[in-house]
Design an enzyme around this catalytic site. Sequence first.
Site, mmCIF file in Angstrom:
data_model
loop_
_atom_site.group_PDB
_atom_site.id
_atom_site.type_symbol
_atom_site.label_atom_id
_atom_site.label_comp_id
_atom_site.label_asym_id
_atom_site.label_seq_id
_atom_site.Cartn_x
_atom_site.Cartn_y
_atom_site.Cartn_z
ATOM 1 N N HIS A 208 0.866 -1.238 0.000
ATOM 2 C CA HIS A 208 0.020 -0.006 0.044
ATOM 3 C C HIS A 208 0.828 1.403 0.042
ATOM 4 O O HIS A 208 0.338 2.322 -0.074
ATOM 5 C CB HIS A 208 -0.824 -0.009 1.079
ATOM 6 C CG HIS A 208 -0.230 0.136 2.415
ATOM 7 N ND1 HIS A 208 -0.029 -0.598 3.478
ATOM 8 C CD2 HIS A 208 -0.133 1.599 3.038
ATOM 9 C CE1 HIS A 208 0.309 0.097 4.326
ATOM 10 N NE2 HIS A 208 0.443 1.151 4.284
ATOM 11 N N ASP B 294 0.095 -7.766 1.329
ATOM 12 C CA ASP B 294 0.841 -6.182 1.468
ATOM 13 C C ASP B 294 2.137 -6.085 1.590
ATOM 14 O O ASP B 294 2.670 -5.533 2.400
ATOM 15 C CB ASP B 294 0.072 -5.540 2.998
ATOM 16 C CG ASP B 294 0.174 -4.089 3.039
ATOM 17 O OD1 ASP B 294 0.344 -3.582 1.626
ATOM 18 O OD2 ASP B 294 0.142 -3.319 3.975
ATOM 19 N N SER C 238 4.935 2.621 8.019
ATOM 20 C CA SER C 238 4.492 1.361 7.126
ATOM 21 C C SER C 238 5.574 0.897 6.263
ATOM 22 O O SER C 238 6.169 1.764 5.699
ATOM 23 C CB SER C 238 3.371 1.885 6.278
ATOM 24 O OG SER C 238 2.070 1.987 7.088
#
Length: 372
Positions: A111, A141, A219
């Site tokens: 993402h 992911d 992230s």
Amino acid sequence: MKTPRFAKPARRVPVLLLLVIIIAGWWWFFHEGTEAPLPPPEPREITARGDLAAAEKTAIEIFSAASPAVLFITTIELRRSLFSLNIYELPRGTGSGFIWDQDGHVVTNYHVIEDANRVEVTLADQSSWSGRVVGVAPDKDLAVLKIDAPAERLTSLRIGTSSDLLVGQQVFAIGNPFGLDQTMTSGIVSALGREIRAVTGRTIQGVIQTDAAINPGNSGGPLLDSAGRLIGVNTAIYSPSGGSAGIGFAVPVDVVNRVVPEIIRYGRVIQPGLGITVAHEQLARRLGVEGVLIVNIRPGSSAEASGLRGSRQVGGDLILGDVIIAVAGAPVRNFDELRNRMDNFRVGDAVDLTIIRDGEEMLVNVVLEEVS
């Protein structure tokens, strides 16, 4: 003849008195009233600190060893001006990542780089490199990039395992929260075996939950154990405000260590499967089916070779196909769980499926094949 008038001597006394007072005041101010200058203030004596605590030494050593492998990712989006029709670049978002090997492979979240037209990677030494996408695993992911930096600039992390983690273990997260360079937070493993949804809607199982502060920009960064080994990739937070609320999630390293080498070698994840089409979960529920209902069998597939049956129409009646209720003894309730069970195997593995056929439970052995 008038006698001249002279100023009276008595009127001069106040003036002379005032002059004497001024002279006396001047003398007192510059001689008696001026104090000697004060010595400069002295700082207080510093108390010896003593040796660092063992936990502090561990944290410092981990950051010193691991931070050179952590990098900053900026994604660039191309836009067209409505007035001039010229193409221009616009920063789209930021995230973290880490060096996987000396060949310049970089791991981050899918993402983070999703829909980006260009990716820029900034190493710990502040050098910037253009990153190209090698492959992605949206269901996990995860994404792998490649930069052409020389090997001497690249420091990779040591790989651990997530299979033996325990709740309460100390963990460390390194990344670039809010664009702040090289930040480390610490915490513990709060829970294991969590499930979160990937951007594709598929469930990521076995996720690590931690209270180490994970904020926007973290992230794709590494989650490390107290030995400085990679045990997960920070991927999400649970927070109504968007900031860290003490509930962060990381993709377990055992998944990362299986998926990333496949992406590097093939440019994609090799997905083992059966070669079947299954009914939608809502349809299966309406039919009263608990498990994965097989609708079609692809000709020439491993499912056909093993004798699995799909649903079929006989006259005006619908004959339901086999219903898969377990894979290698692990129960499955829907297609998402079936695919997650398949992730534990490789193409060519022989797996026992527990199915329901005509109301009877039975075992069918299937050799897994590659599916898209």
